[in-house]
Design an enzyme around this catalytic site. Structure first.
Site, PDB file in Angstrom:
ATOM      1  N   ARG A  87       0.817  -1.218   0.000  1.00 32.15           N
ATOM      2  CA  ARG A  87       0.000   0.000   0.000  1.00 32.15           C
ATOM      3  C   ARG A  87       0.850   1.268   0.000  1.00 32.15           C
ATOM      4  O   ARG A  87       0.575   2.214  -0.754  1.00 32.15           O
ATOM      5  CB  ARG A  87      -0.924  -0.004   1.236  1.00 32.15           C
ATOM      6  CG  ARG A  87      -1.917   1.120   1.324  1.00 32.15           C
ATOM      7  CD  ARG A  87      -3.049   1.014   0.325  1.00 32.15           C
ATOM      8  NE  ARG A  87      -2.782   1.714  -0.910  1.00 32.15           N
ATOM      9  CZ  ARG A  87      -3.050   1.245  -2.109  1.00 32.15           C
ATOM     10  NH1 ARG A  87      -3.615   0.076  -2.262  1.00 32.15           N
ATOM     11  NH2 ARG A  87      -2.753   1.945  -3.185  1.00 32.15           N
ATOM     12  N   GLU A  93       6.357  39.496  -9.432  1.00 31.00           N
ATOM     13  CA  GLU A  93       5.034  39.389 -10.045  1.00 31.00           C
ATOM     14  C   GLU A  93       4.547  40.800 -10.392  1.00 31.00           C
ATOM     15  O   GLU A  93       4.578  41.689  -9.537  1.00 31.00           O
ATOM     16  CB  GLU A  93       4.055  38.731  -9.051  1.00 31.00           C
ATOM     17  CG  GLU A  93       2.643  38.604  -9.586  1.00 31.00           C
ATOM     18  CD  GLU A  93       1.681  37.995  -8.560  1.00 31.00           C
ATOM     19  OE1 GLU A  93       2.144  37.539  -7.487  1.00 31.00           O
ATOM     20  OE2 GLU A  93       0.469  37.989  -8.824  1.00 31.00           O
ATOM     21  N   ASP A  98       0.748  36.930 -13.939  1.00 30.79           N
ATOM     22  CA  ASP A  98      -0.323  36.057 -13.447  1.00 30.79           C
ATOM     23  C   ASP A  98      -1.653  36.431 -14.081  1.00 30.79           C
ATOM     24  O   ASP A  98      -2.090  37.586 -14.009  1.00 30.79           O
ATOM     25  CB  ASP A  98      -0.407  36.160 -11.914  1.00 30.79           C
ATOM     26  CG  ASP A  98      -1.348  35.106 -11.352  1.00 30.79           C
ATOM     27  OD1 ASP A  98      -1.380  33.965 -11.880  1.00 30.79           O
ATOM     28  OD2 ASP A  98      -2.068  35.432 -10.381  1.00 30.79           O
TER      29      ASP A  98
END
Lengths: 280, 280, 280, 280, 280, 280
Positions: E100, E197, E218
């Site tokens: 798992r 940015e 952005d």
């Protein structure tokens, strides 16, 4: 001269994780072909005493267990410039990735061993031994103390818990030599030694009268040390500290003290220049 | 100048656990009355620059949160002998138990800051800055690099993973300047800088032709440095390493290089003497 | 009687994480209303000596810092059945979640303190003291040794590293009393004591001749102990081990030995029954 | 009977680091020649059931992987005095350094297995099984619970998170049997069982009416237990606790309960005497 | 494509300890005979790119080092449904216990590699590259970023410390493009890049005037992106973010930006269906 | 809905240390004035269910304890776009440094809660409940399972150790339904449930005959599920898995099964878009 592997591994693992960060050795991954192999030699560039080879070996082994590390000059050996301490061969990427951590341990610990050996040699004509303190790099004390032993030194206590050392401030706060010694003896188990720092002959006399295992004489000049040694007369081990250097150590040791302790052995370390030469 | 508390706490906790061992401060427990309080001052015994006060504060706070720690001269301040850097007051046992770890951090980090400041001052008339390397104490790199900043220095990369630095051995194994630079550019993310160590003017020319962010000139003399700076002509940042000292740094900086890097700032540290004075 | 908080916290945190697992106290979360509060008392159900209150306090505090924990009978206090050791009040969920770990520490450590006190009382008319060994629960040694002190006992060494204890197997492998003692003295720092286990009067004589700090006499009967004490004549501390119980301890202590050591103090512990009573 | 190696290694590593401290086994380092080898046997000195051999094996392997450890009587085997459980051979220093931690695990866990087997044998003629509780040594619960299985016992829940156990205090605070059971069922996942402690037949009737997986009957006498078992009539698993001993267990088990739970199996453990014999 | 084993091991160990809990795999221990062996294959059930095989291998190796793990399709390989990625053979219990955790790593990391490859293929006709962000699963960032590389993507910064990224909030609080860029340049070491940015062409112009390594645009539409690329004119690297998908990516990339960054690559991962077939 | 703070703190600390790296938030340190303060709001940008606020709160608190975090919509609350979940105010540097880790936890866990709520709502007209699996992000299982509860789901077992789940491979290797069930019952403690995966009605009949707590029906169609539910007739809890989605869940739940389990709830998580607005 050996250290439990569990302790070495723990310290090296921390050092490697710090250096590998979150992306590993992005330089070697980028520029070294996956199959490249290298043969290298750890070479002394300066005279000294080597210490920390298990740390170096483990720095490479934790990166790549297939790297071969063969020691020619084990910890404690005196080195001359050019001596080949060990050879390293295996995948080039792994060797380049482990190199810095290996050398950081090896240079620092060999630096400590070398400095310790310098004092040990200077006082070899006396019965005195050189010892370190708790003025160490946080997290690296066990390794630094091991390096002191590699250099022919002896170890002072390892922490606050394995011996009682009553310093001047303890005495000042607690109220007197006799009182602190009695309190210490009452608390100490039978495998714990008690050391007391004294400032004067009067304090020394009071301490000897009460009884103590070790006397610490801090910044006494050689005349005072000689007088103190005479007063002690073998009733306690005598440790001198303060201004210990290769130049001053012989005169201090010749006063008859048993130990010279020096914090700078571990707090102001001059790295020993050891290089990793490729394709030697 | 600040460090995340999480990082400071982790390092101090490790240092304290190493010093407290399995039984704690058996001396202070034995000889200092439980209710005793003390007022102390961290005092510079030598000139220098302080660094590491958060480590010192935390050394006491993790032992006993009731200990008051008031800073008068924050990290980065120039110290003269006798300056009171901070005052500490609270339960005497706790202060005595935390003292050594606090001073081990403070003396070492201030030693780094002081040495860095020495170089920074020596080259202040140039545009060059002093920077450190990865030759650090394993486990303490983040703290040592912080201390370099406190001394007016700049930081080189923090590990193998945050910038690409192609050294002579990489070039030798991988087969050539152009080849390694192209491989590095292909692998590097857009926020990763690439630095290359060159051995000769021919290598430098090849590197500039291929393009690279930073050039490392190791052990070039000042004439060669001047020539290299001219050849680079602003097309890359220029870092000089090897034999940097307060005496040599000015001439090296005056060649027009951008950075001087020195491993000894962090691998061969002279502790700054800072003491804890107890005031009755 | 105190322990550094850092050590206590580390052990309690491990105990709580083990008990909380991955989902926490699903019973209390399910059935106890979020706002419920409880006032409780830690009550002795049997006679004994309390030890471990800092562990209990921390078990609740790490679950919920708003839980109040007020101590009436500090570590080391003799308890009678029904005595209220401490009161605890706060959010019911947090108290119920922390209860088991708190009681596990408190019952175990008080059990050790109680057993130790039993021997200490039995030999109070002699100069001898009761001491523990390294036969401890892995991970809990520092806490168990503290509990021994709370019961009026003294501590033997804490680990393999803080004193030299040469046992019969060391002597057998290494080849002789004189040889091992000389090797030990050469290696030991000046703050490390040396203890030697002897099997016979002949070995004892050889040891005393060579000089040693502590002599361990294992499973000697009282006649032999008396003879050994006489032979030692104050030249070493004398520790007797083997078959120490409240019934046998007085006779053994009356032989003049300095210490009685008993592994069962920490390896075969009878929990002291302390309950947490909820007062509605 | 097996445990994941990862869990065993973690616990042994902690035990070894605690014992090795900061300097390792200074005795063996000082007095045992580096090349010495030893052949040893783990020998039962008393009758019992062995448990914890993986912990013992790992104690040596983490010190020195070259130490051979061959098991003759695996965990769960009944031991007679003198039985050789395992043989150990390799470097003498490593064996001496790992001995104490190995024996601390082995003696403690075998003590638990032995006590459990005592109850399991005493009730073997019934359908009842013996089970442990959460009254364990902090940090060692997984190992203690494993030892219970080695002794033929069954395990109760491992922590606060893997089953719901509603005790008297929960009922008292939350207000009633029906209410807490309904809250518990609402919260419990479909792989979580619910157990309820009842104090009286009235509570038992209410619980059965509401439905619950397991009923805990604490300190019921055998008549009451018989009555409760009859009332339950197979609608829930029935667990009896309180005053379980080899002497009382048969009568309790014969009442028809499914499980007997005893905290002392893990909180008041009598070490099983297992020795390490060195054969020259 | 490789990761330091130390990092992989640390993450896998944590995952296994979480899954094994305090008792290990009680199902396999109960129902699988101790000697059973199994031969299995890791098989792709869907198309994609594999990543994380070292994590899978280590999941089995830490459970049982004797499990053989042979890779046929290394990290980065494109998979078709039915492809056998690796074969695993050894003790059945160990394989079932590790399955798992191995699949959890493998499916998640392959899912990231697959999604990244989807974008990388969609923009392969341009010079643009796809890159990730810091929107990652806490504790797994290094693994997720590695998976991005396996899928043909590039890595953005790894943390807050290895590059400067000035976002809109920084500018808003600190007061202006020019001011923040000057502050950033003053603080940044010479191996640290600076990204900014910008929200508008005006901000972009100001940034270019001041100079910066990377510009983040952005949520600019393709017209605005084209205009920005033209204005930048190669003076900075240009990164576009916002609404990146296989459908939108080509048009965005064709505007001439250098990088497309997408948080969902690591924060909204579709597992790649890889199964473990027994007895293949 | 609550989680022990110790678990939350441990996970958040790991997440922060991963993000802070070795130098901390070099952007905010460089550009944000030391004294700047900010007032922010956690705002839902999409509809969903919130989960993980303790993780977010702790992300800020471990960076700077003076940051105020006030919750308006506790875990489990349904969100509409624009809802203010919590407000955060304090030193701007600390808020900016903790933002990413806080949002990474919050977005991921809220994504799980939202998906779970989607299924829970779809089957609210039946008695069935939605539950998760062990297909989780390594290291984050406890947090993901908590998020499932926040979304109205129920938890399956937490690891390999807290319940027995016999899957098809176990049956295939071990040799038959009856055999594995008997082995499981023999090994299981009385607080451990046993679940069995069956492939056919024949296996189901055999399992019911032998007796088992829970039956797992994997990839049965609704006709087969209905038939299986009828055959089970309340003798076991019935769990259906495979192809669970908001669209398919109602029909599956209407077959009368007790639980629907879906791995994708935790292995293929769509982040819930939650933003941190400054100066709202």
């Amino acid at each position: 001269m050996s250290l439990p592997y569990l302790l070495v591994e723990q310290a090296v693992r921390a050092g490697l994780l710090e250096d590998l960060g979150r992306a590993g050795d992005i330089t070697s991954d980028a520029v070294i072909p996956a199959g490249s192999r290298a043969n290298c030699a750890l070479v002394a560039r300066d005279a000294g005493v080597v210490a920390g080879l298990d740390f170096a070996r483990t720095s490479f082994a934790l990166i790549d267990p297939s790297i071969d590390f063969t020691v020619f000059m084990p910890d404690g050996t005196r080195l001359s410039p050019g001596d080949v301490i060990a050879t390293i061969s295996g995948p080039a990427r792994g060797i380049l990735s482990g190199e810095r951590v290996a050398l950081n341990f090896l240079g620092h610990l060999s630096g400590i061993a070398t400095a310790t050996r310098g004092i040990a040699d200077a006082i070899a004509h006396t019965k005195a031994r050189i010892t370190c303190t708790r003025k160490t790099m946080p997290g690296l004390r066990f390794a630094q103390k091991y390096a002191v032993r590699c250099g022919g030194g002896s170890n002072h206590r390892y922490g606050l818990d394995d011996a009682i050392l009553i310093k001047d401030n303890h005495v000042a706060i607690a109220g007197g030599i006799r009182q602190v010694l009695q309190a210490a003896k009452k608390a100490a188990g039978h495998l714990v030694k008690i050391e007391l720092e004294v400032d004067s002959m009067a304090q020394l006399a009071e301490a000897l009268d009460e009884g103590v295992d070790v006397i610490l004489l801090d910044n006494f000049n050689t005349d005072m040390l000689r007088e103190a040694v005479a007063m002690i007369g073998g009733r306690a081990i005598c440790e001198a500290s303060g201004r210990i250097s290769p130049a001053t150590a012989p005169a201090i040791a010749e006063t008859g003290v048993d130990y010279l302790s020096a914090g700078w052995l571990t707090h102001t370390v001059r790295v020993l220049d050891i290089g990793l030469d490729f394709n030697s």
